[in-house]
Design a protein around this motif. Structure first.
Motif, PDB file in Angstrom:
ATOM      1  N   MET A  47       5.306  12.137  36.314  1.00 29.93           N
ATOM      2  CA  MET A  47       5.400  13.094  35.386  1.00 29.93           C
ATOM      3  C   MET A  47       6.687  13.170  34.918  1.00 29.93           C
ATOM      4  O   MET A  47       6.768  13.527  33.243  1.00 29.93           O
ATOM      5  N   GLY A  48       7.315  13.439  35.546  1.00 32.06           N
ATOM      6  CA  GLY A  48       9.047  13.395  35.139  1.00 32.06           C
ATOM      7  C   GLY A  48       9.634  12.740  34.066  1.00 32.06           C
ATOM      8  O   GLY A  48      10.443  13.212  33.373  1.00 32.06           O
ATOM      9  N   TYR A  49       9.217  11.498  33.986  1.00 28.77           N
ATOM     10  CA  TYR A  49       9.365  10.480  33.341  1.00 28.77           C
ATOM     11  C   TYR A  49       8.476  10.086  31.388  1.00 28.77           C
ATOM     12  O   TYR A  49       8.865   9.786  30.847  1.00 28.77           O
ATOM     13  N   SER A  50       7.682  11.168  31.677  1.00 23.93           N
ATOM     14  CA  SER A  50       6.100  11.497  30.819  1.00 23.93           C
ATOM     15  C   SER A  50       7.134  11.439  29.449  1.00 23.93           C
ATOM     16  O   SER A  50       6.403  10.510  28.399  1.00 23.93           O
ATOM     17  N   LEU A  51       8.037  12.164  29.338  1.00 27.32           N
ATOM     18  CA  LEU A  51       8.452  12.702  27.981  1.00 27.32           C
ATOM     19  C   LEU A  51       9.345  11.589  27.407  1.00 27.32           C
ATOM     20  O   LEU A  51       9.330  11.136  26.059  1.00 27.32           O
ATOM     21  N   HIS A  52      10.014  10.942  28.009  1.00 22.92           N
ATOM     22  CA  HIS A  52      10.799  10.152  27.681  1.00 22.92           C
ATOM     23  C   HIS A  52      10.445   8.689  28.132  1.00 22.92           C
ATOM     24  O   HIS A  52      10.722   7.856  26.434  1.00 22.92           O
ATOM     25  N   SER A  53       8.929   8.814  28.579  1.00 22.80           N
ATOM     26  CA  SER A  53       7.660   7.175  27.994  1.00 22.80           C
ATOM     27  C   SER A  53       7.570   6.772  26.772  1.00 22.80           C
ATOM     28  O   SER A  53       6.735   6.475  26.100  1.00 22.80           O
ATOM     29  N   ASN A  54       6.769   8.781  26.582  1.00 21.96           N
ATOM     30  CA  ASN A  54       6.264   8.633  25.293  1.00 21.96           C
ATOM     31  C   ASN A  54       6.968   9.747  23.942  1.00 21.96           C
ATOM     32  O   ASN A  54       6.223   9.566  23.143  1.00 21.96           O
ATOM     33  N   LYS A  55       8.387   9.301  23.646  1.00 21.63           N
ATOM     34  CA  LYS A  55       9.389  10.360  23.098  1.00 21.63           C
ATOM     35  C   LYS A  55       8.722  10.204  22.163  1.00 21.63           C
ATOM     36  O   LYS A  55       8.926  11.208  20.980  1.00 21.63           O
ATOM     37  N   ASN A  56       8.480   8.648  21.049  1.00 25.92           N
ATOM     38  CA  ASN A  56       8.227   8.480  20.120  1.00 25.92           C
ATOM     39  C   ASN A  56       7.077   9.908  19.446  1.00 25.92           C
ATOM     40  O   ASN A  56       7.018   9.939  18.281  1.00 25.92           O
ATOM     41  N   MET A  57       6.544   9.957  20.407  1.00 29.61           N
ATOM     42  CA  MET A  57       5.009  10.370  20.597  1.00 29.61           C
ATOM     43  C   MET A  57       5.274  11.866  19.310  1.00 29.61           C
ATOM     44  O   MET A  57       4.477  13.223  18.902  1.00 29.61           O
ATOM     45  N   LEU A  58       6.408  12.390  20.404  1.00 28.12           N
ATOM     46  CA  LEU A  58       6.910  13.702  19.583  1.00 28.12           C
ATOM     47  C   LEU A  58       7.288  14.041  18.362  1.00 28.12           C
ATOM     48  O   LEU A  58       7.386  15.338  17.918  1.00 28.12           O
TER      49      LEU A  58
END
Length: 271
Positions: free
Chosen positions: A96-107
Motif C-alpha cells: 500500500m505504501g508503494y501504491s501512489l508511486h506505482s499509480n502516480k500517472n492516474m492522479l
C-alpha cells in the motif's frame, strides 16, 4: 409568482460519487493485477505464494532447529499464529505504501483521488492475504495438524484488526512517501525491526516486566498475541489491548486523510 426551484438531489450526488469511486478502485485493481508480474493478469496468482513460501521456510527451520515450540505442543501452530498476522500486516501495508508511486500517472485525472488509489491497492493486498491464509490452512491440514482456533471469534477479530492496522499504516506511509520518498526506505527498516520484536519466535509475556512494558506499544505484537489467545485457552492476555490496536489503526488512517487534505496539491503532484 412562485418559481419552481429544483433542489439538488443529495442522494443522487452521493450515489454518483460512490459509483466513481467503485470505477476508479476497479481500474486500480485491474492495473495492478496486470503490472505486478509479467504484464499479465495471471501473474497475480503468484502474489499469495510469496508469503506462503516465507512462512513455510520459517516453520521448517524452527521446527527442525528447536524441536519443542516456545508454547504449546505444535511448532507449526505456534509459528503459524506468529507469521500469519505479521505477514498480513507487512505485505499489505508495504505494498500500500508503494501504491501512489506505482499509480502516480492516474492522479493526473481529476476523477482519481489519492484515497481511491490506496483503497484499490488495499483491496488487492487483502484478497491476497486471505488467499495466503487459505493456502496455509490447507497445508497445515495436510501435515496432520489442526489449524483451526479453539475460539474462532477471538481469532477472526484479531486477524481483521491486523488488516485494519495494515490499512491505516499503509495509507499513512503512502501519503507521506509522496511528500518525502525516503519514508518508504524508513518503513522498510521499521518492518525489519518489527519482524524481530513482534513475538513471532517467542512468547513476549514471558519476558521481564521492564522489557514487556516497552513491547506493549508495538501494535503488531499485540495482534500476534491476540491471535494466539484464540488458539491457546490458557494463553496470557497481559500484552493484549484490542482498544489500543483499533485506536492506533484509526489514528493512522485519520492522519493520512488529514495530511492528504492539507497538502492535497503537493500530494497529487508529488516531489
Amino acid at each position: 409568482m412562485r418559481q419552481n426551484l429544483k433542489r439538488p438531489n443529495n442522494t443522487r450526488s452521493m450515489f454518483n460519487a460512490l459509483l466513481d469511486t467503485r470505477n476508479v478502485v476497479t481500474a486500480v485493481i485491474l492495473r495492478d493485477i496486470r503490472s505486478r508480474f509479467f504484464n499479465h493478469g495471471l501473474g497475480f496468482i503468484i502474489v499469495p505464494l510469496w508469503p506462503f513460501v516465507h512462512m513455510g521456510v520459517i516453520i521448517i527451520i524452527h521446527s527442525f532447529a528447536h524441536g519443542q515450540p516456545p508454547y504449546g505442543e505444535s511448532s507449526a501452530i505456534f509459528y503459524m499464529t506468529g507469521v500469519i498476522p505479521f505477514l498480513a500486516f507487512s505485505y499489505t501495508s508495504r505494498f500500500m505504501g508503494y501504491s501512489l508511486h506505482s499509480n502516480k500517472n492516474m492522479l493526473a485525472f481529476p476523477i482519481v483521488r489519492v484515497f481511491d488509489v490506496v483503497l484499490g491497492r488495499a483491496v488487492l493486498e487483502m484478497l491476497s492475504a486471505f488467499a495466503t491464509l487459505g493456502l496455509i490452512v490447507i497445508t497445515i491440514l495436510l501435515l496432520g495438524e489442526n489449524p483451526f482456533p479453539t475460539n474462532i471469534e477471538v481469532a477472526v477479530s484479531a486477524y481483521l484488526a491486523t488488516l485494519f492496522l495494515a490499512f491505516g499504516c499503509g495509507f499513512f506511509v503512502a501519503v507521506i512517501s509522496l511528500l518525502a520518498p525516503i519514508a518508504l526506505t524508513i518503513y522498510q527498516l521499521i518492518i525489519i525491526v518489527l519482524y524481530i520484536s513482534s513475538g513471532i519466535f517467542f512468547v513476549p509475556s514471558n519476558l521481564p516486566d521492564a522489557l514487556s512494558y516497552f513491547l506493549w506499544f508495538n501494535p503488531v505484537l499485540e495482534c500476534i498475541e491476540w491471535l494466539r489467545m484464540g488458539y491457546y485457552e490458557s494463553y496470557s492476555d497481559k500484552l493484549v489491548s484490542p482498544t489500543y490496536v483499533i485506536s492506533f489503526a484509526a489514528l493512522a488512517s485519520f492522519l493520512a486523510l488529514f495530511i492528504e487534505y492539507v497538502f492535497r496539491r503537493q500530494v497529487s503532484e508529488g516531489p
